[in-house]
Design a protein around this motif. Sequence first.
Motif, PDB file in Angstrom:
ATOM      1  N   ARG A  85       0.829  -1.123   0.074  1.00 58.09           N
ATOM      2  CA  ARG A  85      -0.076  -0.060   0.162  1.00 58.09           C
ATOM      3  C   ARG A  85       0.926   1.407  -0.073  1.00 58.09           C
ATOM      4  N   PRO A  86       0.404   2.321  -0.743  1.00 56.51           N
ATOM      5  CA  PRO A  86       1.293   3.567  -0.670  1.00 56.51           C
ATOM      6  C   PRO A  86       1.575   4.036   0.724  1.00 56.51           C
ATOM      7  N   ALA A  87       0.578   3.929   1.618  1.00 56.74           N
ATOM      8  CA  ALA A  87       0.737   4.511   2.912  1.00 56.74           C
ATOM      9  C   ALA A  87       0.314   3.385   4.093  1.00 56.74           C
ATOM     10  N   LEU A  88       1.129   3.167   4.995  1.00 58.94           N
ATOM     11  CA  LEU A  88       0.951   2.378   6.068  1.00 58.94           C
ATOM     12  C   LEU A  88       1.123   2.857   7.481  1.00 58.94           C
ATOM     13  N   SER A  89       0.187   2.808   8.140  1.00 60.62           N
ATOM     14  CA  SER A  89       0.405   3.290   9.493  1.00 60.62           C
ATOM     15  C   SER A  89       1.038   2.393  10.858  1.00 60.62           C
ATOM     16  N   PHE A  90       1.407   2.813  11.870  1.00 59.85           N
ATOM     17  CA  PHE A  90       2.076   1.927  12.800  1.00 59.85           C
ATOM     18  C   PHE A  90       1.170   0.832  13.218  1.00 59.85           C
ATOM     19  N   GLY A  91      -0.027   1.072  13.137  1.00 59.43           N
ATOM     20  CA  GLY A  91      -0.929  -0.109  13.693  1.00 59.43           C
ATOM     21  C   GLY A  91      -0.764  -1.182  12.758  1.00 59.43           C
ATOM     22  N   VAL A  92      -0.751  -0.734  11.404  1.00 58.17           N
ATOM     23  CA  VAL A  92      -0.723  -2.054  10.457  1.00 58.17           C
ATOM     24  C   VAL A  92       0.539  -2.647  10.426  1.00 58.17           C
ATOM     25  N   THR A  93       1.763  -1.815  10.347  1.00 56.13           N
ATOM     26  CA  THR A  93       2.895  -2.380  10.250  1.00 56.13           C
ATOM     27  C   THR A  93       3.311  -3.242  11.364  1.00 56.13           C
ATOM     28  N   ASP A  94       2.972  -2.858  12.593  1.00 52.76           N
ATOM     29  CA  ASP A  94       3.220  -3.703  13.667  1.00 52.76           C
ATOM     30  C   ASP A  94       2.816  -5.058  13.715  1.00 52.76           C
ATOM     31  N   VAL A  95       1.652  -5.206  13.049  1.00 49.40           N
ATOM     32  CA  VAL A  95       1.226  -6.486  12.737  1.00 49.40           C
ATOM     33  C   VAL A  95       1.740  -7.136  11.644  1.00 49.40           C
ATOM     34  N   ILE A  96       2.096  -6.438  10.600  1.00 40.97           N
ATOM     35  CA  ILE A  96       2.758  -7.087   9.562  1.00 40.97           C
ATOM     36  C   ILE A  96       4.224  -7.910   9.810  1.00 40.97           C
ATOM     37  N   VAL A  97       5.111  -6.782  10.798  1.00 42.32           N
ATOM     38  CA  VAL A  97       6.457  -7.389  10.901  1.00 42.32           C
ATOM     39  C   VAL A  97       6.111  -8.363  12.068  1.00 42.32           C
ATOM     40  N   ARG A  98       5.392  -8.277  12.826  1.00 44.20           N
ATOM     41  CA  ARG A  98       5.064  -9.510  13.747  1.00 44.20           C
ATOM     42  C   ARG A  98       4.724 -10.934  13.192  1.00 44.20           C
TER      43      ARG A  98
END
Length: 359
Positions: free
Chosen positions: A127-140
Amino acid sequence: MAVAPSIPGLEDIARHGDPKRRNDAARKIAGLFLAGAGRFRPRHVDLFDGILTGLVPHTEAAARAELAERLSALGNAPPMLVDLLVRDDEISIAGPLLRRSPVVTEPTLIEIARMRGQSHLLALSERPALSFGVTDVIVRRGDREVVRRVAGNAGARFSPSGYSSLIRRACDDGVLTLAVGQREDLSAPQLKELLAGSADIVRRRLFEVARPDRKAAIGETMAEISGAPKPAAIRRDFAPAQRAILAMHQAGTLNEAALLDFARLHQYEHSVAALSALSGVQIVTIDRVMMRDRADSVLILGRASGLKWATVRALMMLRLGPGRAVSATDIEEARLNFERLAASTAQRVVNFWQTRQSA
């Protein structure tokens, strides 16, 4: 504006129609919406939303995938329909909406990141923009490919804990180290932590591929981590050169051409004093930059000072000293890096140098 009457028996088709009739009805109504989406008001969108949400779940996967692809680019796509399609198990359907639809809400993105598999996470990471809330889950939850992709996404933002997770995972993943190390929002302490856990060959590769404005920070951090002793500083007396440059300034003869002459004649003190007067950068800062092991700092200083490539090239030769040369390949690479370097970026780096020097 009413679309329901355009297809006789629409309600009966939605409830009891065979797959072919439902497909045909959904395709016709979706076509009507897509053809006029640019001029529809919210109430019109709501009307289409209610009709299509009842029809589309019963259509073939290929039809849903095609519709999702076209809806993904629309800012006024029917929200209930988008929410339905983006949750589909088939990545061919959910993927386009996950990658770019502006209609998908933040809570929905987080829910999908928590519940779906790696193909959905991979689409999300683009996605062109991702927030902390989404990336925290993606990285985990993400596998290696997913985490590499999101780390390389310039529009993704990471919380401190998200960055800590990225850095830990980068310890045994050189590709991830390169992606994280080139991020503009990586702080100096985070860069140091990243490089400290990386193999030396990965550090060198990161330095090679980094943008000119990042190379200075990476080089200094590498030197700090390695603990290599710094060469003894050469004591230079800039006072005579400063007096000569002041006289030239008062006479109106101080310009870039004069600086170029000083550099070509390997008059170090005069070159530094002249560059200081022309750029407004302190002599102590310029001297420190010129004495670094890497030439990239000279490119940054030259771009921030508005110098031409010929002058920057002469300053690169000056820092090496008489009788030493640089390969044509290295010179050409430096020229390309200099041309790509934005003046505003270079100025920010120079301002940072001066602030740190003052401190």
